[in-house]
Design an enzyme around this catalytic site. Sequence first.
Site, mmCIF file in Angstrom:
data_model
loop_
_atom_site.group_PDB
_atom_site.id
_atom_site.type_symbol
_atom_site.label_atom_id
_atom_site.label_comp_id
_atom_site.label_asym_id
_atom_site.label_seq_id
_atom_site.Cartn_x
_atom_site.Cartn_y
_atom_site.Cartn_z
ATOM 1 N N LEU A 146 0.860 -1.177 0.000
ATOM 2 C CA LEU A 146 0.000 0.000 0.000
ATOM 3 C C LEU A 146 0.899 1.230 0.000
ATOM 4 O O LEU A 146 1.962 1.226 0.629
ATOM 5 C CB LEU A 146 -0.904 0.033 1.238
ATOM 6 C CG LEU A 146 -1.946 -1.079 1.393
ATOM 7 C CD1 LEU A 146 -2.685 -0.919 2.714
ATOM 8 C CD2 LEU A 146 -2.930 -1.074 0.226
ATOM 9 N N ASP A 147 0.478 2.286 -0.700
ATOM 10 C CA ASP A 147 1.241 3.525 -0.660
ATOM 11 C C ASP A 147 1.385 4.002 0.781
ATOM 12 O O ASP A 147 0.558 3.693 1.644
ATOM 13 C CB ASP A 147 0.539 4.615 -1.470
ATOM 14 C CG ASP A 147 0.472 4.294 -2.953
ATOM 15 O OD1 ASP A 147 1.312 3.503 -3.417
ATOM 16 O OD2 ASP A 147 -0.416 4.825 -3.630
ATOM 17 N N LYS A 148 2.411 4.781 1.029
ATOM 18 C CA LYS A 148 2.681 5.284 2.376
ATOM 19 C C LYS A 148 1.457 5.929 3.013
ATOM 20 O O LYS A 148 1.131 5.664 4.176
ATOM 21 C CB LYS A 148 3.827 6.290 2.310
ATOM 22 C CG LYS A 148 4.157 6.962 3.635
ATOM 23 C CD LYS A 148 5.281 7.967 3.479
ATOM 24 C CE LYS A 148 5.582 8.669 4.798
ATOM 25 N NZ LYS A 148 6.671 9.676 4.644
ATOM 26 N N THR A 150 -1.723 5.576 2.113
ATOM 27 C CA THR A 150 -2.939 4.764 2.048
ATOM 28 C C THR A 150 -2.969 3.863 3.269
ATOM 29 O O THR A 150 -2.002 3.166 3.555
ATOM 30 C CB THR A 150 -2.974 3.900 0.771
ATOM 31 O OG1 THR A 150 -2.917 4.747 -0.377
ATOM 32 C CG2 THR A 150 -4.236 3.062 0.709
ATOM 33 N N ARG A 250 -5.507 6.050 -7.515
ATOM 34 C CA ARG A 250 -5.286 7.492 -7.547
ATOM 35 C C ARG A 250 -5.247 8.010 -8.987
ATOM 36 O O ARG A 250 -5.814 9.057 -9.308
ATOM 37 C CB ARG A 250 -3.995 7.825 -6.802
ATOM 38 C CG ARG A 250 -4.063 7.422 -5.337
ATOM 39 C CD ARG A 250 -2.693 7.334 -4.674
ATOM 40 N NE ARG A 250 -2.069 8.632 -4.562
ATOM 41 C CZ ARG A 250 -0.862 8.817 -4.028
ATOM 42 N NH1 ARG A 250 -0.177 7.766 -3.566
ATOM 43 N NH2 ARG A 250 -0.345 10.023 -3.956
#
Length: 328
Positions: A146-148, A150, A250
């Site tokens: 997961l993105d930082k 998110t 996104r």
Amino acid sequence: MPFFSTKIPDEYDKTERLDKYIASLPNGMNRSKLKSGVTNILVNGKKQKVSYKVKAGDQIDIDWEENIPDDIEPEDIPLDIIYEDQNVCVVNKKQGMVTHPACGNWKGTLVNALLFHWGRQKIPQLKEGKTSEILERRRPGIVHRLDKDTSGIIITAKNRQSEEWLQSQFQNHKKIVKEYIAICTGRPQHQHGIIKTNMIRDPKNRKRFRAVDLQTEGKFAKTYYSAIACYGEYTLMRLRIATGRTHQIRVHMKYLNCPVLGDKIYSKPDKLFPNASLMLNARMLKIELPGNKAGELSVFRTKTPERFKDVMKVLHKKFPKTILPKDR
């Protein structure tokens, strides 16, 4: 992060690997450094490997990292664990936590926390050798990310057999369901829809990706969206992804003209919520665990994050709730 850029002269007439060409330049870098420290290679805006055969006119952009640590250390960082057995650990990742060590984030990651939680020793890092082996040492147990910024559900593997089992499911995405919620700025034209595009890295900004049509070269990405409700020009979205591309949701929400609120890369600061952080949360994962009966899926869910509740309170006060009409 150090950055190297060069353009191959138009009169260049050889056929040579990228790493050999870069190493031959007066201001280049040696092949060992290319293999161990490079994080991203773009040729004419497209991701390539060190084995790429360069040609005249190629624009080469390389990111690399210095000071790779000797070890990845266990760290006593609290984790919100949803489920754990002898094979897997399912975590509700907090916003702001990086999934695995990488340039600029060698400490404080989910991997550091899991090593401590599992009672593991520090992991010595490779600085030379195959790129796949170097990266594998940095990402023990990580089968997706997961993105930082998110938050939400991420499943990790506690042994190599489980890691391979889970990786096979994430590679085809047919056996798993990943559902997200997002608060977006803008309203979609339809209540439900499917976004199918290819994705490429933005040649003008290496931190961004772009959605392009399916006839354009790139990686295929597919997202299902459903508008739960609209409040003025804000929309609460339910999203499911059928592929797992970096920044996929996104990018696809921007493509839909409904960028995720608080997205500092793909949207502008919002007037009503100027300090909003990324309003994207992985809320549900349905997956077949190692040891389950064939076809038996386990379901994991998270509660709605407080930052979502805070934004929704404001939206409920300022705007009437609107349900978009169903498509005919």
